[in-house]
Design a protein around this motif. Sequence first.
Motif, PDB file in Angstrom:
ATOM      1  N   ASN D   3       0.815  -1.213   0.000  1.00 36.63           N
ATOM      2  CA  ASN D   3       0.000   0.000   0.000  1.00 36.63           C
ATOM      3  C   ASN D   3       0.854   1.270   0.000  1.00 36.63           C
ATOM      4  N   MET D   4       0.226   2.327  -0.480  1.00 34.95           N
ATOM      5  CA  MET D   4       0.940   3.608  -0.487  1.00 34.95           C
ATOM      6  C   MET D   4      -0.084   4.729  -0.280  1.00 34.95           C
ATOM      7  N   ARG D   5       0.430   5.903   0.043  1.00 35.11           N
ATOM      8  CA  ARG D   5      -0.431   7.071   0.152  1.00 35.11           C
ATOM      9  C   ARG D   5      -0.436   7.812  -1.198  1.00 35.11           C
ATOM     10  N   ALA D   6      -1.570   8.390  -1.530  1.00 31.38           N
ATOM     11  CA  ALA D   6      -1.683   9.061  -2.834  1.00 31.38           C
ATOM     12  C   ALA D   6      -2.763  10.129  -2.768  1.00 31.38           C
ATOM     13  N   ALA D   7      -2.549  11.218  -3.552  1.00 25.94           N
ATOM     14  CA  ALA D   7      -3.555  12.277  -3.633  1.00 25.94           C
ATOM     15  C   ALA D   7      -4.546  11.909  -4.729  1.00 25.94           C
ATOM     16  N   VAL D   8      -5.808  11.781  -4.354  1.00 22.89           N
ATOM     17  CA  VAL D   8      -6.817  11.244  -5.258  1.00 22.89           C
ATOM     18  C   VAL D   8      -7.914  12.285  -5.497  1.00 22.89           C
ATOM     19  N   PHE D   9      -8.279  12.423  -6.778  1.00 23.62           N
ATOM     20  CA  PHE D   9      -9.429  13.270  -7.099  1.00 23.62           C
ATOM     21  C   PHE D   9     -10.700  12.513  -6.779  1.00 23.62           C
TER      22      PHE D   9
END
Lengths: 351, 351, 351, 351
Positions: D3-9
Motif C-alpha cells: 500500500n501507499m499514500r496518494a492524492a486522489v481526485f
Amino acid sequence: MSNMRAAVFVEPGRIELQHRPIPQIGPTDALLRVTTTTICGTDVHILKGEYPVKPGLIVGHEPVGIIEKLGSAVTGYEVGQRVIAGAITPCGQCHPCLDGHSSQCGGQAMGGWQLGNSIDGCQAEYVRIPNAQANLTPIPDGLDDEQVLMCPDIMSTGFGGAESGHIRIGDTVVVFAQGPIGLCATAGAKLMGATRIIVVDGVPERLDVARRLGADITINFRDEDPLLRIQEITGGAGVDVAIEALGTQQTFESCLRALKPGGTLSSLGVYSGKLSMPLDAIAAGLGDHKIITTLCPGGKERMRRLMAVVASGRVDLTPMVTHRFALDDIVEAYELFSHQRDGVLKVAITP
Amino acid sequence: MSNMRAAVFVEPGRIELQHRPIPQIGPTDALLRVTTTTICGTDVHILKGEYPVKPGLIVGHEPVGIIEKLGSAVTGYEVGQRVIAGAITPCGQCHPCLDGHSSQCGGQAMGGWQLGNSIDGCQAEYVRIPNAQANLTPIPDGLDDEQVLMCPDIMSTGFGGAESGHIRIGDTVVVFAQGPIGLCATAGAKLMGATRIIVVDGVPERLDVARRLGADITINFRDEDPLLRIQEITGGAGVDVAIEALGTQQTFESCLRALKPGGTLSSLGVYSGKLSMPLDAIAAGLGDHKIITTLCPGGKERMRRLMAVVASGRVDLTPMVTHRFALDDIVEAYELFSHQRDGVLKVAITP
Amino acid sequence: MSNMRAAVFVEPGRIELQHRPIPQIGPTDALLRVTTTTICGTDVHILKGEYPVKPGLIVGHEPVGIIEKLGSAVTGYEVGQRVIAGAITPCGQCHPCLDGHSSQCGGQAMGGWQLGNSIDGCQAEYVRIPNAQANLTPIPDGLDDEQVLMCPDIMSTGFGGAESGHIRIGDTVVVFAQGPIGLCATAGAKLMGATRIIVVDGVPERLDVARRLGADITINFRDEDPLLRIQEITGGAGVDVAIEALGTQQTFESCLRALKPGGTLSSLGVYSGKLSMPLDAIAAGLGDHKIITTLCPGGKERMRRLMAVVASGRVDLTPMVTHRFALDDIVEAYELFSHQRDGVLKVAITP
Amino acid sequence: MSNMRAAVFVEPGRIELQHRPIPQIGPTDALLRVTTTTICGTDVHILKGEYPVKPGLIVGHEPVGIIEKLGSAVTGYEVGQRVIAGAITPCGQCHPCLDGHSSQCGGQAMGGWQLGNSIDGCQAEYVRIPNAQANLTPIPDGLDDEQVLMCPDIMSTGFGGAESGHIRIGDTVVVFAQGPIGLCATAGAKLMGATRIIVVDGVPERLDVARRLGADITINFRDEDPLLRIQEITGGAGVDVAIEALGTQQTFESCLRALKPGGTLSSLGVYSGKLSMPLDAIAAGLGDHKIITTLCPGGKERMRRLMAVVASGRVDLTPMVTHRFALDDIVEAYELFSHQRDGVLKVAITP
C-alpha cells in the motif's frame, strides 16, 4: 518445420542460399513471412566486400510480407496483415530518435540500419523485425507487393534527397546519376514542386525513365559536358538544389559546381576512396552553400506516407521493377543486378 | 577641399596611406564621414596578396560614421546622423536578395561584399555606401563607436555561424579557433541557448576571453588532444554543432570528427589550399550530416538587431578592441595586426 | 496625348471609367502600358465599400504590360520589355522587407499592397510601378498575357496558402472554398506533394475545375456534411493541413475542426464581422495547432518563380479565365464578376 | 506492504490523501518511488472540476524519483537510479510521435498527457511510468530534486513557448502573465537571444522574479496600459513575438494587438469560455500573423536537455519553489496553491 531458405553473406564475392532456422522473436519484435523483397546497391557493396558485414549474416533490408507472429508488447496489429517495414528500423525511444535523427538510432552512425547490416535481413522466407511497434506498416488495400517494394529503401532515400534539399515551388534542380535512387530523387523533386528538373546519366534508358518520372531536361554525359549545359540552361545562374545520387568525387564536385551561390547540395551517395571540396566551387567557404547528407528515413509513419504517395497515383515506380526472380534463384539475381546487365533497374525476389 | 586620406592596396605586401578624392555619390548612395573603422583578417589576406583585389583599391569594410551626404533617392535619413553599415551591402532588390540570399547579392558568389572588395572601402576619411536605403543603420543613443564597431563584420559573421548551426536550447557546441570571429561565434552560441560550449585554440589569452563570452570548457590544443577531450566530455556521443572559425583542413576535419551523427558543421573560415572530407568522419555520406557555410549577413535590419544585442548588454565585445590607432598610423596597425603581436584581437582606427 | 482611360473608385457602389492623366514617374519607378489585367475579389470589396479606399483612386493590382518608361535609378530593364509586377510591390530595403516580411513592407499591416490601395492601380491604360527594381519581372518567351495573368495575385496567394501550411509529401490537405484563390491553393497543394487533397465548395463547376487542378476528393457542402465526410476519409485522424480560402467564421471553424492535433490552418480569407475560435476544436489551446495567415507574396523573384511554374506546364490556370472584356466595358465586367454570374472565375481586361 | 499514500481526485472540490495499492507494472513500464513532486495549475483545474478526470484518479504529473522496478522490455536503466519523467510521456512509436507531434501521442488531442490525466499520476509514494524506455531520464550528478522539479512541466512548457515563437537573436518579445509558466517563458526567451523582453503581470513579486529571470522591462497592468506602453517602447512597430501564458480572452487579444505585422503569437494558456479574434488586430487576416499553441513537450531527450540547462547554471529556477510540504499535508498545499496565497509560485511535495 523451423527451417527456411535465406541469402547469406559468406565471404567477399560470395552470397549464397542456405537453410537457416526461422528467427525467434522477443517481446518487441515481429516475425514476417516475406512475400517480396529486392536487392539494393548496398547489398552489392556487401557482396563485393566493400561494405563489411559479419560472415554468416542474412542480407536484405527491403521487406514486403505478412505478419506471422507478434511479440507480446506489440499492439494494434494482427497476424496475417500485409505490411512493410523500412530498411531503417528506428526504435523511436532513444535520444537521437526522440531528437529527430531516427536513422542514427542509438547514436551510432547509421544505427537505425539493422536489417541485413547488424542483424539478419529479409532476403529469406522469414525475417525478424525489431522495434515492430515503430516499424510495421499495413499496406493499403488495393496495392500489390511490387507497388510498395520501393518504399522501404530507394523511394524513401530518393525522396529524402529532395526533402533535404528543401526544394521549393519553382526551383531548378539537377540530379546527378539516374540509378534507382537518382530516379526516385527525380520523382521526389517533381513531387515537391521543382519546375525545371535536369538529370545527368550515361545510360539512355535511364534517362528515358527519368523523363517519365518528371525530368524536364536530360543530359547524357557521354554526349555533352553537363556543367556547360547547366550553365547555359540557367543563364549562368546555377541551380537551386543539386542532388548527388552516386557517391563519387566527380558527381559530388559537379553538384557543387552546378549550384548557385546560396544553393544546396543534397547528397545521397555512399562514397568510397577520397572526397575533396574544390575551393573555387564553394567560394573558399563564403558562398553560403549547404551540403546535406541523408540516410534513408525509416519508421512506420514514413512508410505510411510513401505508400500514400503510391496509392494516390502521383508517382508510379513500378516501371523500375525490370526483372523478377524466385528466392531460389537469388544468386543469379545478384549476378544480373551487380553487373547491371540487361537494362536492370530493380529486381523483385519472391520466396 | 575634396581630398581625403585613405588606406590603399598598392601591390601584394603593400597597403599605404594615400591622398584620394572624396567619393562622388549617385542617387541611391550615401557618403559617410568615417569616425571609426577596423582591420579584418580578410584585409590581411588582401595585404598579403592571398585574396586578389584591384591595385589602387581603398580597403576596409567595417564603417562607423556620420552621414555627410544622401543620394536623391534615399529617404528617411538625415545628414549628421550617426550610422553603421554592414561589411556586406546588399541591394535588397535583386533575385538572390529577394530570395533570402542577400550576401550573394546579384547572383555572383560573395556579390554582396562590395566595400573594400569590388568598390572603394572605408579605411579612409570618407566612404561611399552603395544601396544606402538598405544599409544605413542609425546607432542607438548611448552607444559609442567602439561598442558597435564589431557589428558590421565579425559579430555578424560569428553570430551567423551560431545561427546557421541552428543551435537549440541545451545543445553542446564546439567552436574551433578563438580569433575575433570564433569569439563572436562563442558569444552567439551562448546567446542562442547552447548550454555546453567547448572552445579550442592555442592561445591562452584568447581562451580567457572566450570564457568571459560564454565558453564553458576551454581546450588548448597545445596541451591536449581536442577530439579525445570532446569524446570524453560528451561520453562518446559527439557534439550537436561544430563551428569552424579558422579556414584550415585541420579545423574543418576536427569539426567533422567532433560531431554526433546527424550533427551540423557550421563553417565560417576562408579556406585556402585543399579541403578534403574524411569519409570515416561522415559515415561515407550516411551520417545525416549538414555542412553549412556562411558569409557575414548584412543589411540594415541585421545591423539593427546586432546593435540591439549590444544595447541590451547581453554581450559585451568591447574587450576585443585591444589597440587603437589614428588613420595616419594604419600601416603600423596592419603591421601589428597581421603578425598578431601583443595579444591583439581587434584594432580601432580613427580618421 | 497625356490622357488615359482608367477605372476609378468614385463612391461605394460606383467604379467608373474616367479619363485621367498618364502617371508621372520618379527615379525608382517604372511606367507600364497595361496590356492585360483582371478584377479581384478585393476589388469587389472596394466597389461595395467594404474595404475603404480614397475616392478617386484608380483600382486594380494585377498588371501585365510593357515597359513604357524607366526611372533613372532603375537598371537592367529595357523599354518595350513585356513584364508583370505582383499585386504586392515591396521595396526590398526596409526593415520588414529585409527581415522576410515583404508583404508588410514599411511595417504597416499590408504595407506592401500599394497598387489600387494606397496608390493608383492598373485597371487603366498605364500604371506607375513603385520600387520598380524589386518588382518588374520579364515574361518568359512563349507565354502570352493570359497565361501569366494569375501570377500577380491569386496564384501567388493560393500557392502561398499551401506554402504557409508547410505541406509535405504524403500530406492530406483540405481546402475550404474553391473560388479563384481556393483553386490556386488546390493547385499549390498538389505541386508541393500532398497526396490526398479534399476540396469543399457549393458550386459543382468549381469542384470540376478543382479536380482538374489536383483535387482527389470533392465535397459539395450542399449535399453532405464536409466534417463528417473528412472524418470518414481520414479514419477520424483529421487532416494535416486545412486551407481557408473564403474568409468566414464557418469555413475558419470548419478548418479547425477538420485538423488533426498538431495540424496547421493556413488562412487566406479576408474576414469581416466576427471571428471566434471554438475551444473544443483547439483542445482549449493544448492541441499544438498552428494558425498562419498569409497575404499574397510579391516581388520579382516570386513572380519569376510563378511564371517558371506556368512555363513548365506543371499547372495550367488558363481555364480560370472564363470571360474577356475591353477596358471600356469594365463596368460591365464588374457587374458580372461581383454577382458571380455565368460561371465566372476570372475575367481578362484588355485596355 | 503493497500500500501507499496518494492524492486522489474524489469529486469537484475534493482531492484527498488515500491509501492505494502500489501500482503493478507491465513489460514496457517502470515503477518510480517518488522523492519530490509538485502541484500544477492544471491540477487546480482538476480540483475545481474545470478539467474533467475520472473520480478515483491519482493526480500529479511532475515526478522526480528513484527507479524501483523496471519492466522486462526496458533496457539501459538500473533499479536505484535517480530519474525524472516528463508530464507528457509519449510512446515514440505511433504515427504522431514519429511525425514530430509526440505531445499528441496516439492521435488524440493531448494524447501524450497520461500521468494524472488518463492514468494514475505521481502525487503519491509510487507511480507507474508508461513507455518507460522513451521517458525515464537520469538526473545528472550534482543536481538535487528541487533543481530539476520544474523540468517535467513548467520549464518544458515555458521554454516551449519561446521555441514555438521561433525567437531569434535581437527579437523584442512580450510575455503576458508571469505565473510559473510565464516566468519560464521569460527565461526561455532570454536563453534564445531575445534582447528586449517585456513582461506583463499584476503582482509586483512576480515581476521581480521575472526581472531576475531575464525580463528587461516589467509592466504592472494595474499601473499602466500594457499596449500603450509596448507601442511606446517599440516606437509603434510592435513586438516580434508575444507569448500568452494565462489562457484568457484579454491576454490573447493583447498579444495579438502587441504584435508587429508578420509577428508570432505563441500560446501556452489553457482557455475556457470563449475565445475571439479581433479582426482589426490581425488586419482581417492579411497581416501574415502566426498563432501557435504548444502543449508541454515530453520524452527523455527533452528532459535531458532541460536538465542540461539547469546543470549549466544558465537558468536558476529554484527561487520558484517558494513552499515545501510533506505528501501527508498535500491537501493543505492545494489550499495554499489554489488560492495563490503567501506569494506562492511552486510548492515542493515530498512523500
